[in-house]
Scaffold this motif. Structure first.
Motif, PDB file in Angstrom:
ATOM      1  N   GLY A 122      -6.221  57.615  13.483  1.00  0.00           N
ATOM      2  CA  GLY A 122      -5.222  56.601  13.822  1.00  0.00           C
ATOM      3  C   GLY A 122      -4.900  55.620  12.719  1.00  0.00           C
ATOM      4  O   GLY A 122      -4.076  54.716  12.913  1.00  0.00           O
ATOM      5  N   TRP A 141      -2.721  65.306  11.175  1.00  0.00           N
ATOM      6  CA  TRP A 141      -2.121  64.165  10.480  1.00  0.00           C
ATOM      7  C   TRP A 141      -0.635  64.114  10.815  1.00  0.00           C
ATOM      8  O   TRP A 141       0.058  65.131  10.736  1.00  0.00           O
ATOM      9  N   LEU A 157       4.961  55.324  13.315  1.00  0.00           N
ATOM     10  CA  LEU A 157       3.840  56.255  13.264  1.00  0.00           C
ATOM     11  C   LEU A 157       2.760  55.898  14.274  1.00  0.00           C
ATOM     12  O   LEU A 157       2.166  56.793  14.899  1.00  0.00           O
ATOM     13  N   ARG A 158       2.498  54.621  14.446  1.00  0.00           N
ATOM     14  CA  ARG A 158       1.470  54.208  15.406  1.00  0.00           C
ATOM     15  C   ARG A 158       1.836  54.609  16.823  1.00  0.00           C
ATOM     16  O   ARG A 158       0.967  54.998  17.617  1.00  0.00           O
ATOM     17  N   ILE A 181      -3.166  54.181   9.370  1.00  0.00           N
ATOM     18  CA  ILE A 181      -1.938  54.384   8.604  1.00  0.00           C
ATOM     19  C   ILE A 181      -2.278  54.302   7.124  1.00  0.00           C
ATOM     20  O   ILE A 181      -2.847  53.311   6.662  1.00  0.00           O
ATOM     21  N   SER A 199       5.443  52.208   9.662  1.00  0.00           N
ATOM     22  CA  SER A 199       4.087  52.060  10.206  1.00  0.00           C
ATOM     23  C   SER A 199       4.122  51.947  11.722  1.00  0.00           C
ATOM     24  O   SER A 199       3.331  52.595  12.433  1.00  0.00           O
ATOM     25  N   ARG A 253      -0.415  59.135   9.283  1.00  0.00           N
ATOM     26  CA  ARG A 253      -1.382  58.616  10.258  1.00  0.00           C
ATOM     27  C   ARG A 253      -2.512  59.626  10.359  1.00  0.00           C
ATOM     28  O   ARG A 253      -2.286  60.791  10.687  1.00  0.00           O
ATOM     29  N   SER A 254      -3.710  59.173  10.064  1.00  0.00           N
ATOM     30  CA  SER A 254      -4.860  60.062  10.080  1.00  0.00           C
ATOM     31  C   SER A 254      -5.229  60.437  11.510  1.00  0.00           C
ATOM     32  O   SER A 254      -4.800  59.782  12.469  1.00  0.00           O
TER      33      SER A 254
END
Length: 234
Positions: free
Chosen positions: A205, A183, A152-153, A207, A149, A201-202
């Motif tokens: 933003g 994505w 990805l952020r 998760i 997570s 991650r859309s």
């Protein structure tokens, strides 16, 4: 477990029971579809004791070698010691038996994507073999979700691959990433254990943890890959 009527010699019964226990162990070891060392299997999948009506059996791994994986094979030698208690005849149909004991040894052959087979071997002279120990099984770290997570952020499409790999430096962890229509997709796993974490991650933003069919992790299927999200099986 019955073994015929009439007065019987306990040693003969013990021989039969030992053979039966050998067959049962072969069925318990069964079909192999995970990479495992012989010592690990000996430590975790062989019950030390079995018992029935008037008998007990000790199952002791005495030798082991190799591992199950690819074209490799593992072998495990198991000593089965059966003790039969004396039992008087009773009733019209139930015969008794004398006390008895039998020791037999069997070699189990384990190969990937095969059923276990075995044959009888001579028992080794060693009276007290070393006790097998279980090696750790490779798994995703307990904090895998938090690690992924965070990666990805912080990632951009250009840095996604390096960010996820940096979060999972373990050599046995597979990493697959994709930038799919805005994505960011990442799949990390331990393929041999069908262990997989898929996060996305859309574009906004968030998760998210999309679901997938775990059948896809089996050999010959998609495996732990971004395809679980980008092009899932229909």
């Amino acid at each position: 477990m019955g073994h015929g009527g009439g007065e019987a010699h306990g040693s003969a019964l013990a021989q039969v029971i030992a053979e039966e226990q050998a067959e049962l162990l072969g069925k318990a070891l069964g079909y192999r579809n995970r990479v495992r060392g012989a010592e690990h299997i000996a430590a975790t999948e062989i019950s030390e004791r079995a018992q029935g009506d008037g008998w007990t059996a000790q199952l002791v791994p005495v030798e082991w070698s190799g591992r199950v994986g690819g074209s490799e094979r593992a072998t495990i030698d198991v000593r089965i010691v059966v003790t039969v208690d004396a039992r008087p005849a009773s009733g019209f149909d139930s015969g008794g038996n004398s006390a008895g004991r039998a020791t037999r040894c069997y070699r189990y052959h384990l190969r990937m994507y095969r059923y276990t087979d075995h044959d009888e071997v001579d028992c080794p002279a060693v009276a007290a073999p070393p006790e097998p120990s279980a090696s750790p099984i490779e798994r995703l770290p307990d904090d895998a979700h938090d690690r992924l997570s965070k990666a990805l952020r912080a990632a951009t499409p250009a840095t996604l691959g390096s960010a996820v790999r940096s979060a999972f430096p373990e050599a046995y962890v597979s990493v697959d990433v994709a930038d799919h229509e805005g994505w960011l997709v990442a799949a990390v796993g331990v393929p041999a254990e069908r262990d997989c974490l898929l996060l996305v991650r859309s574009p906004a933003g968030a998760i998210e943890s999309p679901g997938y069919d775990r059948i896809s992790l089996e050999p010959g299927e998609l495996g732990c890959s971004t395809g679980l999200f980008v092009s899932p099986p229909r």
